[in-house]
Design an enzyme around this catalytic site. Structure first.
Site, PDB file in Angstrom:
ATOM      1  N   SER A   1       1.207  -1.359   0.460  1.00 43.14           N
ATOM      2  CA  SER A   1      -0.083  -0.045   0.043  1.00 43.14           C
ATOM      3  C   SER A   1       1.024   0.585   0.242  1.00 43.14           C
ATOM      4  O   SER A   1       2.104   1.336   0.213  1.00 43.14           O
ATOM      5  CB  SER A   1      -0.813   0.234   1.193  1.00 43.14           C
ATOM      6  OG  SER A   1      -1.832   0.977   1.040  1.00 43.14           O
TER       7      SER A   1
ATOM      8  N   TYR B   1      -1.658  -0.866  11.057  1.00 40.08           N
ATOM      9  CA  TYR B   1      -2.465  -1.628   9.596  1.00 40.08           C
ATOM     10  C   TYR B   1      -1.444  -1.261   8.685  1.00 40.08           C
ATOM     11  O   TYR B   1      -0.454  -2.415   8.083  1.00 40.08           O
ATOM     12  CB  TYR B   1      -3.678  -1.579   8.751  1.00 40.08           C
ATOM     13  CG  TYR B   1      -3.552  -1.267   7.825  1.00 40.08           C
ATOM     14  CD1 TYR B   1      -4.028  -2.910   6.965  1.00 40.08           C
ATOM     15  CD2 TYR B   1      -3.931  -0.220   6.341  1.00 40.08           C
ATOM     16  CE1 TYR B   1      -4.226  -2.953   5.728  1.00 40.08           C
ATOM     17  CE2 TYR B   1      -3.970  -0.308   5.282  1.00 40.08           C
ATOM     18  CZ  TYR B   1      -3.893  -2.205   4.233  1.00 40.08           C
ATOM     19  OH  TYR B   1      -3.782  -1.919   3.385  1.00 40.08           O
TER      20      TYR B   1
ATOM     21  N   LYS C   1       1.855  -3.747   6.349  1.00 40.73           N
ATOM     22  CA  LYS C   1       2.835  -3.822   5.281  1.00 40.73           C
ATOM     23  C   LYS C   1       4.044  -3.667   5.362  1.00 40.73           C
ATOM     24  O   LYS C   1       4.575  -3.942   4.028  1.00 40.73           O
ATOM     25  CB  LYS C   1       1.602  -3.296   4.467  1.00 40.73           C
ATOM     26  CG  LYS C   1       0.160  -2.794   4.193  1.00 40.73           C
ATOM     27  CD  LYS C   1       0.012  -4.047   3.519  1.00 40.73           C
ATOM     28  CE  LYS C   1      -1.531  -4.531   3.638  1.00 40.73           C
ATOM     29  NZ  LYS C   1      -1.331  -5.711   3.193  1.00 40.73           N
TER      30      LYS C   1
HETATM   31  P1  NAD Z   1     -10.889  -7.527   1.225  1.00 42.93           P
HETATM   32  O1  NAD Z   1     -11.061  -7.198   3.053  1.00 42.93           O
HETATM   33  O2  NAD Z   1     -12.185  -7.352   0.237  1.00 42.93           O
HETATM   34  O3  NAD Z   1     -10.192  -8.360   0.555  1.00 42.93           O
HETATM   35  C1  NAD Z   1      -9.035  -9.200   1.599  1.00 42.93           C
HETATM   36  C2  NAD Z   1     -10.314 -11.007   2.032  1.00 42.93           C
HETATM   37  O4  NAD Z   1      -8.537 -11.510   2.299  1.00 42.93           O
HETATM   38  C3  NAD Z   1     -11.195 -11.023   2.441  1.00 42.93           C
HETATM   39  O5  NAD Z   1     -12.057 -11.597   1.274  1.00 42.93           O
HETATM   40  C4  NAD Z   1     -11.261 -11.762   3.507  1.00 42.93           C
HETATM   41  O6  NAD Z   1     -11.965 -11.961   4.380  1.00 42.93           O
HETATM   42  C5  NAD Z   1      -9.092 -12.266   3.556  1.00 42.93           C
HETATM   43  N1  NAD Z   1      -8.710 -13.139   4.913  1.00 42.93           N
HETATM   44  C6  NAD Z   1      -8.201 -12.543   5.281  1.00 42.93           C
HETATM   45  N2  NAD Z   1      -7.819 -12.670   6.382  1.00 42.93           N
HETATM   46  C7  NAD Z   1      -6.859 -14.143   5.766  1.00 42.93           C
HETATM   47  C8  NAD Z   1      -6.746 -15.715   6.622  1.00 42.93           C
HETATM   48  N3  NAD Z   1      -6.203 -15.338   7.474  1.00 42.93           N
HETATM   49  N4  NAD Z   1      -6.908 -16.240   5.697  1.00 42.93           N
HETATM   50  C9  NAD Z   1      -7.207 -16.104   4.762  1.00 42.93           C
HETATM   51  N5  NAD Z   1      -8.101 -15.554   4.028  1.00 42.93           N
HETATM   52  C10 NAD Z   1      -8.017 -13.854   5.058  1.00 42.93           C
HETATM   53  O7  NAD Z   1      -9.985  -6.672   0.924  1.00 42.93           O
HETATM   54  P2  NAD Z   1      -9.726  -5.492  -0.557  1.00 42.93           P
HETATM   55  O8  NAD Z   1      -9.302  -4.195  -0.619  1.00 42.93           O
HETATM   56  O9  NAD Z   1      -9.779  -6.906  -1.831  1.00 42.93           O
HETATM   57  O10 NAD Z   1      -7.547  -5.401  -0.226  1.00 42.93           O
HETATM   58  C11 NAD Z   1      -6.671  -7.198  -1.045  1.00 42.93           C
HETATM   59  C12 NAD Z   1      -5.714  -6.628  -0.603  1.00 42.93           C
HETATM   60  O11 NAD Z   1      -4.583  -5.183  -0.480  1.00 42.93           O
HETATM   61  C13 NAD Z   1      -5.117  -6.461   1.391  1.00 42.93           C
HETATM   62  O12 NAD Z   1      -4.305  -7.070   1.488  1.00 42.93           O
HETATM   63  C14 NAD Z   1      -5.514  -5.515   1.459  1.00 42.93           C
HETATM   64  O13 NAD Z   1      -4.241  -5.127   2.858  1.00 42.93           O
HETATM   65  C15 NAD Z   1      -4.601  -4.683   0.744  1.00 42.93           C
HETATM   66  N6  NAD Z   1      -5.098  -2.609  -0.055  1.00 42.93           N
HETATM   67  C16 NAD Z   1      -5.487  -2.790   0.158  1.00 42.93           C
HETATM   68  C17 NAD Z   1      -6.450  -1.142  -0.341  1.00 42.93           C
HETATM   69  C18 NAD Z   1      -8.046  -1.012  -0.109  1.00 42.93           C
HETATM   70  O14 NAD Z   1      -7.836   0.409  -0.375  1.00 42.93           O
HETATM   71  N7  NAD Z   1      -8.718  -1.276  -0.905  1.00 42.93           N
HETATM   72  C19 NAD Z   1      -4.726  -0.231  -0.161  1.00 42.93           C
HETATM   73  C20 NAD Z   1      -4.101  -0.653  -0.397  1.00 42.93           C
HETATM   74  C21 NAD Z   1      -3.527  -1.485  -0.200  1.00 42.93           C
HETATM   75  N1  UFG Z   2     -13.057  11.167   3.243  1.00 45.61           N
HETATM   76  C1  UFG Z   2     -13.815  12.090   4.131  1.00 45.61           C
HETATM   77  N2  UFG Z   2     -14.703  11.721   4.334  1.00 45.61           N
HETATM   78  C2  UFG Z   2     -15.309  10.062   4.447  1.00 45.61           C
HETATM   79  C3  UFG Z   2     -14.165   9.101   3.733  1.00 45.61           C
HETATM   80  C4  UFG Z   2     -13.069   9.590   3.109  1.00 45.61           C
HETATM   81  O1  UFG Z   2     -13.364  12.945   3.818  1.00 45.61           O
HETATM   82  O2  UFG Z   2     -16.225   9.671   5.214  1.00 45.61           O
HETATM   83  C5  UFG Z   2     -11.210  11.445   3.088  1.00 45.61           C
HETATM   84  C6  UFG Z   2     -10.200  11.065   3.616  1.00 45.61           C
HETATM   85  O3  UFG Z   2      -9.935  12.377   4.750  1.00 45.61           O
HETATM   86  C7  UFG Z   2      -9.016  11.296   2.498  1.00 45.61           C
HETATM   87  C8  UFG Z   2      -9.789  10.969   1.212  1.00 45.61           C
HETATM   88  O4  UFG Z   2     -11.293  11.349   1.914  1.00 45.61           O
HETATM   89  O5  UFG Z   2      -8.835  12.556   1.946  1.00 45.61           O
HETATM   90  C9  UFG Z   2      -9.457   9.182   1.223  1.00 45.61           C
HETATM   91  O6  UFG Z   2     -10.206   8.327   2.258  1.00 45.61           O
HETATM   92  P1  UFG Z   2     -10.785   7.474   2.281  1.00 45.61           P
HETATM   93  O7  UFG Z   2     -10.660   6.625   3.003  1.00 45.61           O
HETATM   94  O8  UFG Z   2     -10.586   6.629   1.521  1.00 45.61           O
HETATM   95  O9  UFG Z   2      -8.919   6.940   1.887  1.00 45.61           O
HETATM   96  P2  UFG Z   2      -6.844   7.064   2.380  1.00 45.61           P
HETATM   97  O10 UFG Z   2      -6.052   7.519   1.466  1.00 45.61           O
HETATM   98  O11 UFG Z   2      -6.684   7.502   3.741  1.00 45.61           O
HETATM   99  O12 UFG Z   2      -6.669   5.355   2.997  1.00 45.61           O
HETATM  100  C10 UFG Z   2      -6.952   4.433   1.692  1.00 45.61           C
HETATM  101  C11 UFG Z   2      -7.065   2.943   2.350  1.00 45.61           C
HETATM  102  C12 UFG Z   2      -5.942   3.050   3.226  1.00 45.61           C
HETATM  103  C13 UFG Z   2      -4.482   2.656   2.353  1.00 45.61           C
HETATM  104  C14 UFG Z   2      -3.974   4.158   1.492  1.00 45.61           C
HETATM  105  C15 UFG Z   2      -3.076   3.921   0.643  1.00 45.61           C
HETATM  106  O13 UFG Z   2      -8.021   3.107   3.078  1.00 45.61           O
HETATM  107  O14 UFG Z   2      -5.939   1.813   4.048  1.00 45.61           O
HETATM  108  O15 UFG Z   2      -5.243   4.550   1.304  1.00 45.61           O
HETATM  109  O16 UFG Z   2      -3.266   3.232  -0.039  1.00 45.61           O
HETATM  110  F1  UFG Z   2      -3.416   2.453   2.475  1.00 45.61           F
END
Ligand code: NAD
Ligand code: UFG
Length: 332
Positions: A124, A149, A153
């Site tokens: 991330s 969290y 990562k």
């Molecule tokens: P998600 O929660 O939709 O998917 C993650 C999946 O992992 C879920 O289906 C959950 O059930 C499964 N899981 C969690 N712990 C587990 C375990 N111990 N064993 C088996 N399965 C398990 O999340 P996502 O948004 O699809 O994210 C996927 C990956 O990308 C994650 O590692 C997340 O941290 C990373 N990531 C997501 C974002 C974002 O904004 N969505 C940003 C940066 C990185």
């Molecule tokens: N925001 C609002 N109102 C809300 C939610 C978010 O104003 O209800 C704003 C936040 O302050 C920020 C922007 O919208 O300025 C984006 O916020 P998000 O929560 O959607 O995303 P972040 O950038 O905070 O974080 C996301 C994921 C993290 C990841 C990061 C970088 O949640 O897990 O992107 O990849 F680490």
């Protein structure tokens, strides 16, 4: 290739499976269903026309993983499984370190046993902390994370570096995602968070749907053009395609390589709101409230490295992201 997908029923992995299937790969999916449901496997099949092999298993459960995987020829593992709620990680650090780091270590041990030494890891942009420069390139130093969290990562990346350093027969690609939003254009799969959404786009779609009264905009006093936070939103389908392209780095025996997956454009919270309203013809009432602790003003990527080395760049616009997110929400 035969590809093992952890976290297979989650938001990003489910879209990636669709793209991998299109590119002719064979998938084995695993997930403990802690943040998703098995019906996603049927939904993926509705899109691709083929049901993948799926096992409900926890990546912390070494024995069951071995039983499922032993004797299988796995060419690569894409490791998405993990807990990802920033606020929850502050309240439950042990659970986050245990699940994300403990689970990854167990997974790596099993992969080594079955002689699968190719891995693509979901990292991330959060590992950059408050970035030293913008746009963020992969050379930007890692920073101080503001929550457990983020540290999971950052620490998993370090574990992967150490592993590859100790044994260069591993090929490891670290993908640092920026802000994935949007949904498959069919509206069949998308992001479906439990409870009150933490992230901007699912909150907006729930306001549009009438499930929430208004959006709370966290601060309009940042040093940005309209005072609200700026992020690099990327369509989940573009992100999924980035994984297909990342296989090239493994095939080229990359050792360890890192790629940002973002669009290179930053949009403010109010720009996202306005674009969503314009594209979908709905009103999003909002209220400006205090900044959210831990948030930074501006975060967007340089994706030049992925473009040059993988031949990947994001193609879909913020309009596409807003349209597809709403299309998915309306169906649910
Ligand atoms: P998600 O929660 O939709 O998917 C993650 C999946 O992992 C879920 O289906 C959950 O059930 C499964 N899981 C969690 N712990 C587990 C375990 N111990 N064993 C088996 N399965 C398990 O999340 P996502 O948004 O699809 O994210 C996927 C990956 O990308 C994650 O590692 C997340 O941290 C990373 N990531 C997501 C974002 C974002 O904004 N969505 C940003 C940066 C990185
Ligand atoms: N925001 C609002 N109102 C809300 C939610 C978010 O104003 O209800 C704003 C936040 O302050 C920020 C922007 O919208 O300025 C984006 O916020 P998000 O929560 O959607 O995303 P972040 O950038 O905070 O974080 C996301 C994921 C993290 C990841 C990061 C970088 O949640 O897990 O992107 O990849 F680490």
């Amino acid at each position: 290739m035969n590809i093992l997908i952890t976290g297979a029923t989650g938001f990003i992995a489910s879209h990636t499976i669709v793209e991998l299937h299109k590119a002719g790969h064979n998938i084995i999916g695993i997930d403990n269903l802690s943040n998703s449901s098995e019906e996603i496997i049927d939904k993926i099949a509705m899109i691709t026309g083929e049901k993948i092999e799926f096992h409900k298993v926890d990546i912390c459960d070494c024995q069951t993983l071995k039983t499922i995987l032993s004797g299988k020829q796995i060419d690569c593992c894409m490791h998405f499984a993990g807990l990802k709620a920033v606020g929850e990680s502050v309240a439950k650090p042990i659970e986050y370190y245990d699940n994300n780091i403990g689970g990854t270590i167990t997974l790596l041990k099993v992969l080594k046993e079955i002689d699968c030494k190719n891995i693509i890891f979901s990292s991330s942009a959060t590992v950059y902390g408050t970035p030293e420069f913008i746009p963020i390139t992969e050379d930007c130093p890692k920073g101080i994370c503001t929550n457990p969290y983020g540290w999971t990562k950052s620490m998993i990346e370090q574990i992967l570096f150490d592993l590859q350093h100790a044994d260069n027969s591993w090929n490891i690609v670290v993908l640092r995602y920026f802000n994935p939003i949007g949904a498959h254009p069919s509206g069949i799969i998308g992001e479906n968070p439990n409870g009150i959404p933490n992230n901007l786009m699912p909150y907006i779609t729930q306001v549009a749907f009438g499930k929430r009264e208004k959006l709370f905009v966290y601060g309009n006093d940042y040093d940005t053009h309209d005072g609200t936070g700026v992020r690099d939103y990327i369509h989940v389908v573009d992100l999924a395609k980035g994984h297909v392209k990342a296989l090239k780095a493994l095939e080229d025996n990359c050792g360890l390589d890192i790629f940002n997956l973002g669009t290179g454009h930053g949009y403010s919270v109010l720009e996202v709101v306005k674009t969503f309203e314009k594209v979908n013809g709905v009103k999003i009432p909002y209220e400006i409230v205090a900044r959210r602790p831990g948030d930074i003003a501006i975060c967007y990527a340089s994706s030049d490295k992925a473009s040059k080395k993988l031949g990947w760049q994001a193609e879909l616009s913020l309009e596409d992201m807003c349209r597809d997110s709403w299309n998915f929400q309306k169906r649910g």
